[in-house]
Scaffold this motif. Structure first.
Motif, short mmCIF file in Angstrom:
data_model
loop_
_atom_site.label_atom_id
_atom_site.label_comp_id
_atom_site.label_asym_id
_atom_site.label_seq_id
_atom_site.Cartn_x
_atom_site.Cartn_y
_atom_site.Cartn_z
N GLY A 132 -62.65 51.95 -14.58
CA GLY A 132 -63.77 51.97 -13.65
C GLY A 132 -65.11 51.78 -14.35
N LEU A 133 -66.18 52.10 -13.65
CA LEU A 133 -67.52 51.91 -14.19
C LEU A 133 -67.78 52.73 -15.44
CD1 LEU A 133 -69.62 51.83 -10.88
CD2 LEU A 133 -68.79 49.89 -12.23
N LYS A 134 -67.20 53.92 -15.50
CA LYS A 134 -67.40 54.76 -16.69
C LYS A 134 -66.77 54.12 -17.92
CE LYS A 134 -63.45 57.81 -15.60
NZ LYS A 134 -63.18 57.25 -14.25
N GLY A 135 -65.73 53.32 -17.74
CA GLY A 135 -65.12 52.62 -18.86
C GLY A 135 -66.07 51.59 -19.46
N ARG A 136 -66.81 50.92 -18.59
CA ARG A 136 -67.81 49.96 -19.07
C ARG A 136 -68.87 50.66 -19.93
NH1 ARG A 136 -68.03 45.01 -16.00
NH2 ARG A 136 -66.51 45.00 -14.31
N VAL A 137 -69.29 51.83 -19.48
CA VAL A 137 -70.34 52.58 -20.19
C VAL A 137 -69.83 53.10 -21.54
CG1 VAL A 137 -71.85 54.59 -20.09
CG2 VAL A 137 -71.45 53.23 -18.03
N TRP A 138 -68.62 53.64 -21.57
CA TRP A 138 -68.05 54.14 -22.84
C TRP A 138 -67.98 53.03 -23.87
CZ3 TRP A 138 -63.35 56.97 -20.19
CH2 TRP A 138 -63.82 58.14 -19.57
N LEU A 139 -67.53 51.86 -23.43
CA LEU A 139 -67.42 50.72 -24.35
C LEU A 139 -68.80 50.36 -24.91
CD1 LEU A 139 -65.48 48.35 -25.37
CD2 LEU A 139 -66.63 47.01 -23.62
N MET A 140 -69.80 50.31 -24.03
CA MET A 140 -71.17 49.96 -24.45
C MET A 140 -71.69 50.92 -25.52
SD MET A 140 -74.56 50.01 -21.99
CE MET A 140 -74.36 51.80 -21.74
N GLY A 141 -71.53 52.22 -25.29
CA GLY A 141 -72.02 53.22 -26.24
C GLY A 141 -71.31 53.15 -27.58
N SER A 142 -70.01 52.91 -27.56
CA SER A 142 -69.22 52.85 -28.80
C SER A 142 -69.63 51.66 -29.67
CB SER A 142 -67.72 52.76 -28.47
OG SER A 142 -67.30 53.88 -27.72
N ILE A 143 -69.80 50.50 -29.03
CA ILE A 143 -70.18 49.31 -29.78
C ILE A 143 -71.58 49.45 -30.37
CG2 ILE A 143 -70.62 46.82 -29.64
CD1 ILE A 143 -68.48 46.66 -27.48
N LEU A 144 -72.49 50.07 -29.60
CA LEU A 144 -73.85 50.26 -30.09
C LEU A 144 -73.87 51.18 -31.31
CD1 LEU A 144 -76.74 49.36 -29.27
CD2 LEU A 144 -77.00 51.59 -28.19
N PHE A 145 -73.06 52.21 -31.30
CA PHE A 145 -72.96 53.11 -32.45
C PHE A 145 -72.50 52.36 -33.70
CE2 PHE A 145 -70.48 56.01 -35.13
CZ PHE A 145 -71.41 57.01 -35.37
N LEU A 146 -71.48 51.52 -33.54
CA LEU A 146 -70.97 50.74 -34.67
C LEU A 146 -72.01 49.73 -35.17
CD1 LEU A 146 -67.32 50.11 -33.40
CD2 LEU A 146 -68.05 51.67 -35.24
N GLU A 147 -72.82 49.22 -34.24
CA GLU A 147 -73.90 48.30 -34.63
C GLU A 147 -74.87 48.98 -35.60
OE1 GLU A 147 -78.11 46.81 -32.92
OE2 GLU A 147 -76.51 46.96 -31.43
N GLY A 148 -75.26 50.22 -35.26
CA GLY A 148 -76.20 50.95 -36.11
C GLY A 148 -75.65 51.18 -37.51
N ILE A 149 -74.37 51.53 -37.60
CA ILE A 149 -73.72 51.75 -38.90
C ILE A 149 -73.71 50.44 -39.70
CG2 ILE A 149 -71.59 52.40 -40.06
CD1 ILE A 149 -72.99 54.73 -38.65
N ALA A 150 -73.33 49.34 -39.04
CA ALA A 150 -73.25 48.04 -39.71
C ALA A 150 -74.62 47.58 -40.21
CB ALA A 150 -72.65 47.00 -38.77
#
Length: 428
Positions: free
Chosen positions: A289-307
């Motif tokens: 559902g919509l919460k799945g879209r949000v979880w994915l967005m937050g996870s990728i953004l976190f990995l972006e910061g590390i990279a």
């Protein structure tokens, strides 16, 4: 599909014109005798005006439709792109760079047009693909503009003349695309906004019902959370587009063409990376559902910061290139994932929400620009600090929540769109 293809081509050319001067800044810096602080001000100016333009352009799309809005954007935006070559001082160059920044609002039109053209089960992929292929212009310009510059040099022009004539090329391409956009697209699948308002009472009622949605969108904290989140991904991409060529030129002692080619690799990941983020957002939406879209967005953004923090520490050229590509993947996937969420925030004010969130990307680039104008802070140190900020902002995805009613509506829309697709694919 005409709207799909022309919207990404238009955005590609706007990006090409927007950042066409970036890979040539080493030449401009030497000719105009610019300081690091002045170069930083130019970087900030290139993205600052876009914050205001994106807020306004979303409202304009709701008022007159994306077709006319894009036509004006392309043709009028080409003027400062072509005439920046008239600059002969820091002040005049800064003014032209500021004016060029307005065409960055083309992103909002692109996202608006694909949002109203595609069904819920594929809208994330459609949005991400048009934006990603458009953003590709930021990478291609890093590679192509030095070659266009070299072409004019080979024809006998001096460096001081060649960069000026090179900027005419993207301007002419934008004008031609504006003419094609006007002739070959419609505002909605049903037709153009003006005709629909006259002939379709249901459409007129839906348009009137959306008027109060503007204030509602402004009061929605999820919109402003996405504003900051998009600043942490697209804002970072804009920043890298502005500094990558000069970063490799200065820190690794590369010539202009080589530095541009390497810097272009960052933007080239848009061929598939942003689309992948949107595609994964759609898949997460199908499963959770919509919460799945949000979880994915937050996870990728976190990995972006590390990279990004890892990239900032690289001192060997091969490692810098490799980590930049990995970092680029996460940046652009985060952008695609963000705009797989945006169309579901407020269905009655897609233009306004797209505009506010899109403006966040440029606001992020403006803030980042101040890091790179400080004389006592190296570019590598600035990138490291930026990585820390991005990692922190990823936590704001927790604010982007949807009610059970919103989840139910999205589920019904998704089910209907899948049923329509199944009917289209079934044999007659």
């Amino acid at each position: 599909m005409r709207a799909f293809h022309l919207s990404w081509v238009a955005f590609f050319l706007c990006f090409f014109g927007w950042f066409g001067i970036a890979p040539l800044m080493a030449v401009v810096r030497d000719e105009l005798d610019l300081t690091k602080s002045q170069v930083g001000n130019i970087i900030i100016s290139s993205v600052a005006i876009t914050v205001i333009a994106r807020l306004f352009i979303g409202w304009l799309c709701d008022r007159i439709g994306p077709r006319i809005t894009y036509t004006y954007m392309l043709i009028l935006g080409a003027i400062p792109v072509m005439f920046i070559g008239l600059s002969n001082s820091y002040e005049s160059f800064l003014i032209f760079r500021l004016a060029i920044g307005a065409i960055g609002a083309s992103f909002v039109i692109t996202q608006y047009h694909t949002s109203v053209m595609f069904a819920p089960n594929v809208v994330g992929t459609a949005n991400a693909t048009t934006a990603g292929w458009g953003n590709l212009g930021g990478g291609v310009t890093q590679m192509v503009m030095p070659l266009i510059f070299a072409l004019f040099v080979s024809l006998g022009f001096l460096d001081q003349q060649a960069w000026r004539y090179a900027m005419i090329v993207p301007g002419v391409a934008m004008i031609l695309c504006g003419i094609l956009y006007y002739r070959w697209t419609t505002d909605f699948p049903e037709g153009n906004l003006k005709d629909l308002l006259q002939s379709d009472p249901a459409f007129l009622k839906r348009k009137n019902d959306s008027k109060g949605a503007f204030k509602t969108a402004l009061k929605d904290r999820r919109v402003w959370a996405l504003f900051l989140i998009y600043g942490a991904c697209f804002g970072v991409e804009l920043t890298i587009n502005n500094i990558a060529a000069i970063y490799y030129h200065d820190y690794f002692n590369l010539d202009l063409k080589t530095a541009g080619l390497i810097a272009g690799l960052f933007g080239l990941m848009n061929i598939f990376a942003r689309s992948t983020g949107g595609f994964l957002g759609d898949k997460a939406g199908l499963k959770w559902g919509l919460k799945g879209r949000v979880w994915l967005m937050g996870s990728i953004l976190f990995l972006e910061g590390i990279a990004l923090m890892v990239f900032s520490q690289m001192t060997l050229l091969p490692l810098a290139i490799g980590t930049m590509i990995v970092f680029s993947l996460f940046v652009q996937m985060a952008e695609g994932a963000t705009y797989s969420v945006v169309p579901f925030i407020n269905k009655k004010a897609i233009g306004v929400v797209s505009g506010i969130v899109g403006a966040g990307g440029n606001a992020g680039a403006v803030m980042a620009g101040f890091l790179f104008k400080m004389e006592n802070l190296s570019y590598a140190e600035g990138l490291s600090i930026l990585g820390l900020v991005v990692t922190g902002i990823s936590v704001l995805s927790l604010i982007v929540r949807f009610s059970e009613a919103d989840e139910k509506v999205a589920e019904v829309e998704l089910k209907n769109s899948l049923e329509d697709k199944a009917m289209e694919l079934s044999p007659a």
